[in-house]
Design a protein around this motif. Structure first.
Motif, PDB file in Angstrom:
ATOM      1  N   UNK A  24      12.749  35.576  48.039  1.00 13.95           N
ATOM      2  CA  UNK A  24      14.021  35.265  48.700  1.00 13.95           C
ATOM      3  C   UNK A  24      14.553  33.903  48.233  1.00 13.95           C
ATOM      4  N   UNK A  25      14.656  33.756  46.922  1.00 10.45           N
ATOM      5  CA  UNK A  25      15.233  32.573  46.308  1.00 10.45           C
ATOM      6  C   UNK A  25      16.491  32.962  45.542  1.00 10.45           C
ATOM      7  N   UNK A  26      17.381  32.001  45.318  1.00 12.88           N
ATOM      8  CA  UNK A  26      18.578  32.257  44.529  1.00 12.88           C
ATOM      9  C   UNK A  26      19.606  33.141  45.213  1.00 12.88           C
ATOM     10  N   UNK A  27      19.552  33.213  46.534  1.00 12.79           N
ATOM     11  CA  UNK A  27      20.470  34.078  47.278  1.00 12.79           C
ATOM     12  C   UNK A  27      21.924  33.607  47.143  1.00 12.79           C
ATOM     13  N   UNK A  28      22.125  32.305  47.027  1.00  9.24           N
ATOM     14  CA  UNK A  28      23.505  31.776  46.938  1.00  9.24           C
ATOM     15  C   UNK A  28      24.256  32.402  45.777  1.00  9.24           C
ATOM     16  N   UNK A  29      23.593  32.560  44.630  1.00  8.45           N
ATOM     17  CA  UNK A  29      24.245  33.176  43.473  1.00  8.45           C
ATOM     18  C   UNK A  29      24.648  34.611  43.760  1.00  8.45           C
ATOM     19  N   UNK A  30      23.781  35.311  44.485  1.00 14.95           N
ATOM     20  CA  UNK A  30      24.084  36.711  44.814  1.00 14.95           C
ATOM     21  C   UNK A  30      25.354  36.819  45.645  1.00 14.95           C
ATOM     22  N   UNK A  31      25.603  35.806  46.468  1.00 16.37           N
ATOM     23  CA  UNK A  31      26.807  35.808  47.297  1.00 16.37           C
ATOM     24  C   UNK A  31      28.032  35.399  46.493  1.00 16.37           C
ATOM     25  N   UNK A  32      27.843  34.504  45.533  1.00 13.39           N
ATOM     26  CA  UNK A  32      28.983  33.836  44.909  1.00 13.39           C
ATOM     27  C   UNK A  32      29.523  34.504  43.654  1.00 13.39           C
ATOM     28  N   UNK A  33      28.670  35.097  42.834  1.00 13.91           N
ATOM     29  CA  UNK A  33      29.137  35.530  41.503  1.00 13.91           C
ATOM     30  C   UNK A  33      28.973  37.023  41.261  1.00 13.91           C
ATOM     31  N   UNK A  34      28.823  37.811  42.321  1.00 10.94           N
ATOM     32  CA  UNK A  34      28.562  39.235  42.116  1.00 10.94           C
ATOM     33  C   UNK A  34      29.711  40.146  42.527  1.00 10.94           C
ATOM     34  N   UNK A  35      30.908  39.589  42.681  1.00 14.94           N
ATOM     35  CA  UNK A  35      32.047  40.448  42.988  1.00 14.94           C
ATOM     36  C   UNK A  35      32.447  41.265  41.767  1.00 14.94           C
ATOM     37  N   UNK A  36      32.074  40.766  40.575  1.00 15.59           N
ATOM     38  CA  UNK A  36      32.355  41.455  39.322  1.00 15.59           C
ATOM     39  C   UNK A  36      31.095  41.451  38.469  1.00 15.59           C
ATOM     40  N   UNK A  37      30.965  42.454  37.599  1.00 18.53           N
ATOM     41  CA  UNK A  37      29.780  42.565  36.765  1.00 18.53           C
ATOM     42  C   UNK A  37      29.716  41.487  35.686  1.00 18.53           C
ATOM     43  N   UNK A  38      30.864  41.176  35.078  1.00 18.06           N
ATOM     44  CA  UNK A  38      30.841  40.246  33.946  1.00 18.06           C
ATOM     45  C   UNK A  38      30.306  38.870  34.317  1.00 18.06           C
ATOM     46  N   UNK A  39      30.825  38.216  35.363  1.00 20.80           N
ATOM     47  CA  UNK A  39      30.257  36.910  35.711  1.00 20.80           C
ATOM     48  C   UNK A  39      28.798  36.992  36.144  1.00 20.80           C
ATOM     49  N   UNK A  40      28.398  38.093  36.773  1.00 24.54           N
ATOM     50  CA  UNK A  40      26.994  38.258  37.165  1.00 24.54           C
ATOM     51  C   UNK A  40      26.102  38.327  35.934  1.00 24.54           C
ATOM     52  N   UNK A  41      26.561  39.046  34.913  1.00 22.15           N
ATOM     53  CA  UNK A  41      25.779  39.168  33.679  1.00 22.15           C
ATOM     54  C   UNK A  41      25.710  37.833  32.952  1.00 22.15           C
ATOM     55  N   UNK A  42      26.829  37.116  32.899  1.00 18.15           N
ATOM     56  CA  UNK A  42      26.841  35.807  32.240  1.00 18.15           C
ATOM     57  C   UNK A  42      25.946  34.819  32.978  1.00 18.15           C
ATOM     58  N   UNK A  43      25.979  34.852  34.305  1.00 18.82           N
ATOM     59  CA  UNK A  43      25.107  33.976  35.086  1.00 18.82           C
ATOM     60  C   UNK A  43      23.641  34.312  34.830  1.00 18.82           C
TER      61      UNK A  43
END
Length: 206
Positions: A24-43
């Motif tokens: 249960x680490x890195x949850x903030x990223x899951x909230x912030x950059x996962x509205x679209x696939x491209x930024x999630x993949x780049x992150x």
């Protein structure tokens, strides 16, 4: 299937010791950059690159770093790598860089990275540390990509910006679920993944 002991640092974080759904680490990223696939993949790529390189550098320096300043040294190494990644990203894909905005900079304080440097790289050789960095980066990224897939598909009807829901669905009354692009739905999606994962891995249940 048995895995070679030398490959455990690479394989375990993909499921058994996944940093997001098990630790249960890195949850903030899951909230912030996962509205679209491209930024999630780049992150995912960015965090994996920073974590793998930082692990190797800290592992190489581990016997020369005074204990009293080890956290400062780790932060300096991570910060330098994040600056490089940020500049490369701006040159390669400025639009995605703008979309990720401050979140690339916040890789510096990502608890997964600092945790692996302290728990693994400080006490292991460079090659296992490299594998550990790649494994934890990919384990983190798998969850981001899964969450982003469902949020973009159900929330916008697209994947990587391309419409995948047929137009005739909309003509017959289908509507995108606007709630999926809101941050709380990212948390709910991660919770669903954790539930499925733990239901399939009884040893993780308390």
């Amino acid at each position: 299937m048995k895995v070679s002991k030398s490959l455990l640092p690479l394989v375990n974080p993909l499921s058994k010791d996944n940093p997001v759904i098990v630790q249960v680490l890195g949850i903030c990223s899951a909230l912030a950059v996962t509205a679209k696939l491209e930024p999630a993949l780049v992150m995912t790529i960015s965090v994996t690159a920073v974590l793998a390189l930082a692990n190797v550098i800290i592992s190489l320096l581990r016997n020369t770093i005074p204990t009293s300043i080890r956290i400062i040294v780790q932060l300096v190494v991570v910060a330098a790598l994040v600056v490089i990644v940020d500049q490369v990203l701006k040159a390669w894909n400025y639009e995605v860089s703008k979309a990720l905005s401050v979140f690339i900079g916040l890789i510096i304080t990502n608890c997964i990275i600092m945790g692996r440097l302290e728990a693994f790289a400080m006490s292991n050789r460079p090659w296992p540390s490299f594998l550990d960095g790649i494994g934890n980066g990919l384990g983190y990224g798998i969850i981001l990509v899964i969450v982003a897939f469902f949020r973009e598909l159900l929330g916008s009807g697209t994947l990587f910006g391309y419409q995948v829901i047929p137009q005739w669905w909309y003509e017959h009354g289908y509507q995108n679920n606007g709630m999926m692009i809101l941050p709380p739905m990212a948390l709910i999606t991660v919770a669903c993944i954790i539930w499925v994962h733990r239901s399939r891995n009884k040893d993780l249940q308390e």
